[in-house]
Design a protein around this motif. Structure first.
Motif, mmCIF file in Angstrom:
data_model
loop_
_atom_site.group_PDB
_atom_site.id
_atom_site.type_symbol
_atom_site.label_atom_id
_atom_site.label_comp_id
_atom_site.label_asym_id
_atom_site.label_seq_id
_atom_site.Cartn_x
_atom_site.Cartn_y
_atom_site.Cartn_z
ATOM 1 N N GLN A 1 24.198 22.419 35.829
ATOM 2 C CA GLN A 1 24.227 23.819 36.089
ATOM 3 C C GLN A 1 24.114 23.871 37.685
ATOM 4 O OE1 GLN A 1 22.014 22.741 33.598
ATOM 5 N NE2 GLN A 1 22.553 23.915 31.755
ATOM 6 N N GLN A 2 22.910 23.317 38.531
ATOM 7 C CA GLN A 2 22.907 23.266 39.892
ATOM 8 C C GLN A 2 24.182 23.042 40.421
ATOM 9 O OE1 GLN A 2 19.473 21.125 40.823
ATOM 10 N NE2 GLN A 2 18.004 22.569 39.651
ATOM 11 N N ALA A 3 24.669 22.133 40.048
ATOM 12 C CA ALA A 3 25.975 21.643 40.857
ATOM 13 C C ALA A 3 26.827 22.741 40.582
ATOM 14 C CB ALA A 3 26.460 20.233 40.269
ATOM 15 N N ASP A 4 27.189 23.303 39.561
ATOM 16 C CA ASP A 4 28.165 24.500 39.048
ATOM 17 C C ASP A 4 27.667 25.530 39.898
ATOM 18 O OD1 ASP A 4 29.436 22.865 37.474
ATOM 19 O OD2 ASP A 4 28.451 23.880 35.536
ATOM 20 N N ALA A 5 26.538 25.842 40.160
ATOM 21 C CA ALA A 5 25.997 27.142 40.851
ATOM 22 C C ALA A 5 26.434 26.966 42.416
ATOM 23 C CB ALA A 5 24.442 27.376 40.819
ATOM 24 N N ALA A 6 26.173 25.697 42.941
ATOM 25 C CA ALA A 6 26.501 25.377 44.197
ATOM 26 C C ALA A 6 28.019 25.390 44.618
ATOM 27 C CB ALA A 6 25.823 23.871 44.591
ATOM 28 N N ALA A 7 28.655 24.860 43.326
ATOM 29 C CA ALA A 7 30.120 25.191 43.673
ATOM 30 C C ALA A 7 30.850 26.558 43.768
ATOM 31 C CB ALA A 7 30.956 24.284 42.713
ATOM 32 N N VAL A 8 29.981 27.191 42.957
ATOM 33 C CA VAL A 8 30.328 28.729 43.007
ATOM 34 C C VAL A 8 30.140 29.478 44.215
ATOM 35 C CG1 VAL A 8 29.940 31.166 41.698
ATOM 36 C CG2 VAL A 8 30.409 29.084 40.448
ATOM 37 N N SER A 9 28.783 29.006 44.820
ATOM 38 C CA SER A 9 28.335 29.721 45.934
ATOM 39 C C SER A 9 29.099 29.162 47.028
ATOM 40 C CB SER A 9 27.149 29.272 46.272
ATOM 41 O OG SER A 9 25.949 29.597 45.372
ATOM 42 N N ALA A 10 29.831 28.089 47.120
ATOM 43 C CA ALA A 10 30.502 27.647 48.177
ATOM 44 C C ALA A 10 31.953 28.247 48.097
ATOM 45 C CB ALA A 10 30.754 26.129 48.098
#
Length: 165
Positions: free
Chosen positions: A41-50
């Motif tokens: 989930q953290q990786a997904d959130a980072a990708a969305v933010s980027a």
């Protein structure tokens, strides 16, 4: 580029350790998400933010208009709302509501794609401006009437940071 007939003169141990390190890193990348709860989930959130950051940057030069949410004109929270919506995350309409919806983080924990909130008091209701952190002390934002979406250095240390999850 490969040279087909070239002989690798490095000792076998150097070649193996390099292969071993690559294999170890590959194995760790594959195994870490199941081992660490929430890592995916953290990786997904980072990708969305980027992605949201990239969308905001693509709006460089778009005029500010109070209450506008894009795609050609924006106010500050309209730019963040539009950028995250296009990246797949829903945010509330106003800067203060966006602040109240994010996970609050310290300045030392901030990363590109986090939201930067400008405030005049000590409560979430005092938030009056928002931008998307671009790294290096800069934000993408829609600053004010007569201005356009732009990249600008954060001009005060009195800001709060929020992460969209």
């Amino acid at each position: 580029m490969c040279t087909p007939n070239r002989i690798d003169l490095r000792p076998a141990s150097a070649r193996l350790s390099r292969l071993g390190a690559a294999s170890l890193l590959t194995a760790a990348a594959v195994a870490v998400p199941p081992l660490l709860p929430g890592a995916a989930q953290q990786a997904d959130a980072a990708a969305v933010s980027a992605q949201a950051l990239s969308i905001a940057a693509s709006k460089k030069g778009s005029p500010y208009q109070w209450g506008a949410t894009g795609p050609n004109r924006f106010d500050c929270s309209g730019l963040t709302l539009y950028s995250f919506k296009r990246a797949g995350k829903k945010l509330p309409r106003t800067a203060s509501a966006q602040y109240n919806r994010t996970t609050h983080i310290s300045a030392s924990s901030r990363r590109a794609g986090d939201l930067v909130f400008f405030h005049s008091g000590s409560s979430g209701s005092s938030v009056y401006h928002v931008g998307i952190y671009a790294g290096g002390g800069y934000i993408w934002h829609a600053p004010k009437t007569g201005a356009t979406v732009r990249l600008e250095r954060i001009w005060t240390s009195g800001v709060w940071y929020g992460r969209v999850n």
